[in-house]
Design a protein around this motif. Structure first.
Motif, mmCIF file in Angstrom:
data_model
loop_
_atom_site.group_PDB
_atom_site.id
_atom_site.type_symbol
_atom_site.label_atom_id
_atom_site.label_comp_id
_atom_site.label_asym_id
_atom_site.label_seq_id
_atom_site.Cartn_x
_atom_site.Cartn_y
_atom_site.Cartn_z
ATOM 1 N N SER A 33 0.983 -1.206 -0.114
ATOM 2 C CA SER A 33 -0.547 0.434 -0.052
ATOM 3 C C SER A 33 0.818 1.318 0.349
ATOM 4 O O SER A 33 1.441 1.352 0.934
ATOM 5 N N GLN A 57 -0.925 -2.045 -6.244
ATOM 6 C CA GLN A 57 -0.936 -2.207 -4.477
ATOM 7 C C GLN A 57 -1.340 -3.797 -4.341
ATOM 8 O O GLN A 57 -1.932 -4.121 -5.037
ATOM 9 N N ARG A 61 -5.651 -0.382 1.141
ATOM 10 C CA ARG A 61 -6.521 0.062 2.081
ATOM 11 C C ARG A 61 -7.766 1.051 1.370
ATOM 12 O O ARG A 61 -6.980 1.955 1.632
ATOM 13 N N ARG A 63 -11.326 3.868 3.197
ATOM 14 C CA ARG A 63 -11.759 3.926 4.027
ATOM 15 C C ARG A 63 -12.033 2.970 5.220
ATOM 16 O O ARG A 63 -12.477 1.760 4.362
ATOM 17 N N LYS A 128 -18.036 7.219 -8.369
ATOM 18 C CA LYS A 128 -16.828 7.452 -7.646
ATOM 19 C C LYS A 128 -15.884 7.224 -8.569
ATOM 20 O O LYS A 128 -15.785 5.753 -9.674
#
Ligand code: BTN
Length: 264
Positions: A33, A57, A61, A63, A128
């Motif tokens: 990450s 990655q 990660r 949220r 998004k």
């Protein structure tokens, strides 16, 4: 040559004034990450503006401990280290600066309109485009470092049965044209520097508010016993959302997620 590599980033940066952003650049073909690497670098004294970029990655990660997954070469996966002198309650301004920089860079290079869904999602037409993950080390009332991680969908294709197809998009899906990730990264860095120089200015808050599609909408935040439903009335100086519920009470929501509900 790939449109993203240490050499390509250097080439792009040679022709741009990005101020302190890019003080050090660390590029990885594959990494766990970029946020983890940036945190490690921050802990070992890396200067403000250090960036970590990856083509892929293995342990990205999002949220709330969600997985952030992106096929190799499809995204800009970027983390920036800041060493803020801001009061702790203003640290969201760094996230706002990065969000505005991504928006403006995407709009300039891909000719699309990008909006913000509070607190940190960047969207095109309600889907998004970019997620932002801020992480920090607070010692007393002082931030030792803040890392802002950004995952921008550039060439990625979201097609059914991909469960994200209904809610996510990429620059290439929206425009039908490829976008050079090296140039886009350079433009994002240049604009992070510009907004970073205006962190305490009303102009930054206003520019962010002008993009925020959450305002004026009925939204729901929280979960379980602490769900709040109301109309998103304002964003305060710290970036918190002010929600007016049906009894007229005003709630201040500092962090979390806001689901947009039907109706105004
Ligand atoms: C979100 O959940 O919306 C935030 C996603 C943030 C993803 C980016 S990709 C680069 C950086 N490294 C990570 O592991 N996460 C962030």
């Amino acid at each position: 040559m790939s449109d993203l590599s240490q050499q390509r980033i250097q080439e792009v940066l040679d022709g741009l004034d990005t101020g302190s952003i890019g003080a050090e650049t660390h590029f990885f073909g594959t990494i766990g990450s970029t946020n983890d690497e940036a945190r490690r670098l921050a802990e070992s004294g890396a200067p403000e503006g250090t960036i970590v970029v990856a083509d892929e990655q293995k342990a990205g990660r999002g949220r709330f401990d969600r997985v952030w997954e992106a096929p190799r070469g499809s995204s800009i996966l970027l983390s920036v280290i800041f060493r803020p002198t801001l009061p702790p309650d203003r640290v969201q301004r760094l996230v706002m600066a990065c969000g505005l920089a991504v928006i403006e860079a995407c709009e300039a290079l891909a000719t699309v309109r990008v909006d913000i869904k509070w607190p940190n999602d960047l969207q095109i037409g309600g889907k998004k485009l970019c997620g932002i993950l801020p992480e920090s080390a607070l010692i007393g009332s002082h931030f030792e470092w803040v890392v802002v991680g950004m995952g921008i969908n550039v060439t990625r294709q979201f097609e059914p049965p991909d469960p994200l197809a209904a809610t996510a998009t990429s620059l290439q899906m929206e425009t039908g044209r490829p976008v050079d990730r090296g140039l886009l990264l350079g433009e994002i860095m240049r604009r992070i520097d510009l907004w970073h120089n205006q962190l305490e200015e009303q102009a930054l808050l206003q520019a962010w508010i002008d993009r925020c599609v959450t305002l004026g909408r009925r939204v729901q935040t929280g979960s379980g016993d602490s769900v709040i439903k109301g109309v998103a009335e304002a964003i305060d100086e710290t970036g918190a959302l002010l929600l007016r519920d049906s009894t007229g009470e005003l709630w201040r929501v500092a962090a979390g997620e806001a689901t947009l509900l039907e109706g105004r």
